[in-house]
Motif scaffolding. Structure first.
Motif: not given
Length: 241
Positions: A38-49, A203-220
């Motif tokens: 996700g773009p910067n500030g999307a919430g990735k690190t927060t979700l990771f934590n 190249n390495i992911s079986d699946e990708v989860v995309v966040l934007n503004f703290g919300q999931k916008i895509a997965q697949g």
């Protein structure tokens, strides 16, 4: 079909009135590599934590191997089989590379001799065995990132959370790290990875989860996510490459 190793159910994390993560849900298949982008500030690190126990979810639930681990402290998750790396690598600079991994190994092997033997195996796996007796402070950035992975692997995780282990590396170093990640997956370790370098994720992911503004916008699948209009818009135009 086997049960997912990780299930994130409607997870929300707020800081005051700010929703850093809002109602995010996804599952990880056992033995898979899932990219979290996700773009910067999307919430990735927060979700990771939240997943790794550094933050408690404000709402929602996290299940690991069918057990609710919501709000568990990191040390409890480590004993259960969840390891993680950190974006800013901080080895114990006053110790050798071997000693750094030994400290983590003591979580599983409380006797020094066993911990040292286990640490040597990890260093062989991560390509650091030839630098085992050197001070960790002398490692390059690529070496420090591998050491970070090694310390996490010393916990013998079944789920490994990787936080930007490729960022800042040159192409050769990046390819070596990609090869290591695939090797770990082939050993049965499930991997959730946050990374800004799209070439790596795609190249390495079986699946990708995309966040934007703290919300999931895509997965697949990566190829489908790269063409998703919401994802393209989030990254300000153009397919992800």
């Amino acid at each position: 079909m086997s049960e997912p190793i990780l299930r994130v159910e409607s997870v929300t994390k707020t800081f005051g009135g700010l929703h850093a993560v809002q109602d995010v849900s996804f599952e990880m298949a056992r033995g898979s590599i899932v990219g979290l982008i996700g773009p910067n500030g999307a919430g990735k690190t927060t979700l990771f934590n939240v997943i790794s126990g550094f933050y408690k979810p404000s709402k929602g639930r996290i299940a690991f191997q069918q057990s609710d681990i919501s709000g568990f402290a990191p040390y409890r998750l480590a004993h259960l089989g969840i390891g993680r790396t950190f974006q800013i690598v901080k080895p114990f600079v006053g110790l050798t590379v071997l000693e750094n991994v030994m400290i983590a190994s003591l979580c599983r092997y409380p006797k020094k001799k066993q911990a040292e033997s286990h640490a040597w195996n990890i260093l062989e796996l991560t390509g650091l065995a030839d630098r085992a007796r050197l001070p960790a402070s002398g490692l390059t950035l690529a070496g420090r990132k591998r050491l970070e992975v090694g310390k996490a692997l010393a916990l013998e995780p079944t789920l490994l959370l990787l936080d930007e282990v490729v960022a800042g590396l040159n192409p050769t170093e990046a390819d070596q790290t990609i090869s290591l990640i695939r090797k770990l997956r082939d050993r049965g370790i499930s991997i959730l990875i946050v990374e800004h370098i799209m070439r790596v994720i795609m190249n390495i992911s079986d699946e990708v989860v995309v966040l934007n503004f703290g919300q999931k916008i895509a997965q697949g699948r990566p190829e489908a996510v790269a063409k998703d209009p919401a994802v393209v818009e989030a990254y300000l135009g153009g397919e992800l490459r």
